[in-house]
Design an enzyme around this catalytic site. Structure first.
Site, mmCIF file in Angstrom:
data_model
loop_
_atom_site.group_PDB
_atom_site.id
_atom_site.type_symbol
_atom_site.label_atom_id
_atom_site.label_comp_id
_atom_site.label_asym_id
_atom_site.label_seq_id
_atom_site.Cartn_x
_atom_site.Cartn_y
_atom_site.Cartn_z
ATOM 1 N N LEU A 12 0.833 -1.192 0.000
ATOM 2 C CA LEU A 12 0.000 0.000 0.000
ATOM 3 C C LEU A 12 0.865 1.237 0.000
ATOM 4 C CD1 LEU A 12 -2.575 -1.084 2.657
ATOM 5 C CD2 LEU A 12 -2.879 -0.889 0.203
ATOM 6 N N CYS A 13 0.344 2.290 -0.571
ATOM 7 C CA CYS A 13 1.067 3.548 -0.593
ATOM 8 C C CYS A 13 1.326 3.998 0.845
ATOM 9 C CB CYS A 13 0.258 4.602 -1.327
ATOM 10 S SG CYS A 13 0.478 4.372 -3.092
ATOM 11 N N PRO A 14 2.458 4.534 1.167
ATOM 12 C CA PRO A 14 3.522 4.868 0.207
ATOM 13 C C PRO A 14 4.582 3.786 0.007
ATOM 14 C CG PRO A 14 4.077 5.795 2.311
ATOM 15 C CD PRO A 14 2.806 5.016 2.521
ATOM 16 N N ASP A 39 -1.810 -1.070 -5.732
ATOM 17 C CA ASP A 39 -2.485 0.065 -5.109
ATOM 18 C C ASP A 39 -2.666 1.172 -6.152
ATOM 19 O OD1 ASP A 39 -3.243 2.381 -3.753
ATOM 20 O OD2 ASP A 39 -2.103 1.868 -1.969
ATOM 21 N N HIS B 44 -4.906 7.724 0.145
ATOM 22 C CA HIS B 44 -5.307 6.475 -0.527
ATOM 23 C C HIS B 44 -6.104 5.568 0.356
ATOM 24 C CE1 HIS B 44 -2.512 8.158 -3.029
ATOM 25 N NE2 HIS B 44 -1.459 7.777 -2.365
#
Ligand code: SF4
Lengths: 76, 346
Positions: A12-14, A39, B44
């Site tokens: 997942l980001c980052p 992602d 996100h």
């Protein structure tokens, strides 16, 4: 000039950005890195990171629900 | 003399942006550093839920760096951060946020980076009196001291209210052109932003991470209690951000996807968790954390049915898949809504 690949799927980001950054540290200007991630945020973040740090994004597209980015490592 | 270099802690918020800009204007070379603890508020993560929301899905730290025209280094501190969160010397804030230890830790990491990369000093967007725990007149020196940065730590937004630091004494920066912001008011920041022509910046309400969030903190404490151990993996803390969390019995918890985006995200965890989904009608993906016995499994299936589109049907079929990928089906009656105790929700 050489071609490299980074599997950042399921991260997942980052995290995909961090892995890309850490991998590019060991590459030479002109090298190509292909990053594969899942992602959707990575399709914004990795290009932004490339712009900031002087690398060129060659392409960014989706393939079977995965995002594939090709980056050319810039000089310092 | 070559240009002096500063490393700036970039959170993605307005304050660190203004602090950086203030120093850039004095002709200093600045690069940004951003720490990923696992708890950071990321655009996100919200985007997992609402894919088509209007707010741009951007990483604010990257966005800020791009606006300022500086490089940004994002550092993964997930492992090291555990000891900060699990054993904070200065305790927690209103929720599970160990802000004072956290700031000290981040400045210390920035100091290491500064030394490795031949930079001269560190800047942060801290403002005296802005935050109850980490940004008080008496705690700012604690951060400078415990991080080891001492007078190489400059806070451009409130520097005039603090003793001169090394960059000021050496004349690398002009103290007169630094600021004297204090207190909780955001007005001076807004004015400075306007002067710099900055628009569209992020203004996080509580703090820079999920640990300042009450319900997130409750879920974290619940996780520790249930496992009888204060520890976590990155996957655990990511999943605390997603779905509806229900603990119907002490021995297991259900994470129920609330919509398509969350279900899709949770699919990535199917190999690590026992999971359920309805087969006779559309419904959410449910991850089961813990070890339910046969009776509890049936209860979980009934709850799963309750959150499916078959909630009004007499019987719903639910597939249960264990961690090895072995599936079987149960046929159950959806649990009536009044039987879902409010205290199950975490
Ligand atoms: S809000 Fe979170 S990231 Fe920010 S200082 Fe506090 S604990 Fe650290």
């Amino acid at each position: 000039m050489s071609e490299h690949r980074l599997d950042a799927r399921r991260l997942l980001c980052p995290m995909p950005v961090i892995r890309t950054q850490d991998r590019i540290k060991d590459l030479a200007p002109g090298d190509i890195l292909e990053v594969i991630c899942t992602d959707p945020g990575a399709s914004n973040d990795i290009p932004a990171w490339c712009r900031i740090n002087g690398h060129s994004l060659l392409s960014c597209h989706e393939r079977d629900g995965e995002i594939v980015l090709r980056i050319e490592v810039g000089g310092d | 003399m070559s240009k002096r270099k500063a490393v700036s802690l970039i959170s993605g918020g307005l304050d660190s942006m203004l602090a950086t800009k203030t120093i850039l204007e004095q002709g200093i070379h600045v690069e940004g550093i951003n720490f990923f603890t696992g708890f950071c508020v990321e655009g996100h993560t919200h985007a997992i839920r609402k894919r088509d929301q209007k707010k741009p899905k951007r990483n604010n730290a990257l966005w800020v760096a791009e606006q300022l025209g500086i490089k940004l280094h994002i550092i993964d501190v997930v492992e090291e951060y555990k000891s900060v969160l699990l054993n904070p010397r200065h305790g927690y804030g209103a929720n599970m946020n160990p802000c004072l230890d956290c700031k000290g830790f981040m400045v210390r990491k920035a100091l290491e980076w500064m030394e490795e990369n031949g930079f001269d000093f560190i800047i942060t967007g801290e403002v005296i009196g802005q935050r109850p725990m980490s940004q008080r007149r008496d705690t700012l020196p604690v951060i400078a001291r415990e991080s080891g940065a001492n007078d190489r730590l400059l806070r451009p937004l409130c520097a005039k209210l603090l003793p001169p630091t090394l960059p000021e004494r050496e004349g690398w920066v002009d103290r007169e052109r630094l600021h004297d912001f204090s207190g909780r008011s955001r007005k001076p920041q807004m004015r400075l932003a306007a002067r710099f022509g900055l628009k569209d910046y992020a203004q996080p309400a509580g703090g820079c991470c999920f640990l300042t969030d009450k319900s997130y903190s409750d879920r974290l404490v619940d996780l520790w209690q249930a496992r009888d151990r204060r520890d976590y993996e990155l996957d655990d803390i990511m999943l605390l951000k997603v779905g509806r969390h229900l603990r119907p019995r002490p021995g297991f918890k259900m994470i129920i996807g609330r919509e398509q985006g969350e279900n899709k995200f949770m699919e990535g965890y199917r190999r690590q968790f026992m999971h359920m989904h309805t087969t006779s009608c559309p419904g959410p993906l449910v991850l089961i954390d813990g070890r339910p016995d046969e009776q509890e499994l049936e209860l979980a299936a009934r709850i799963t049915a309750r959150f499916s589109q078959g909630r009004d049907q007499a019987r719903v079929r639910v597939a249960v898949t264990d961690r090895n990928g072995v599936s079987r089906e149960l046929e159950v009656a959806p649990l009536p809504p009044q039987d879902i105790a409010p205290e199950w929700h975490i």
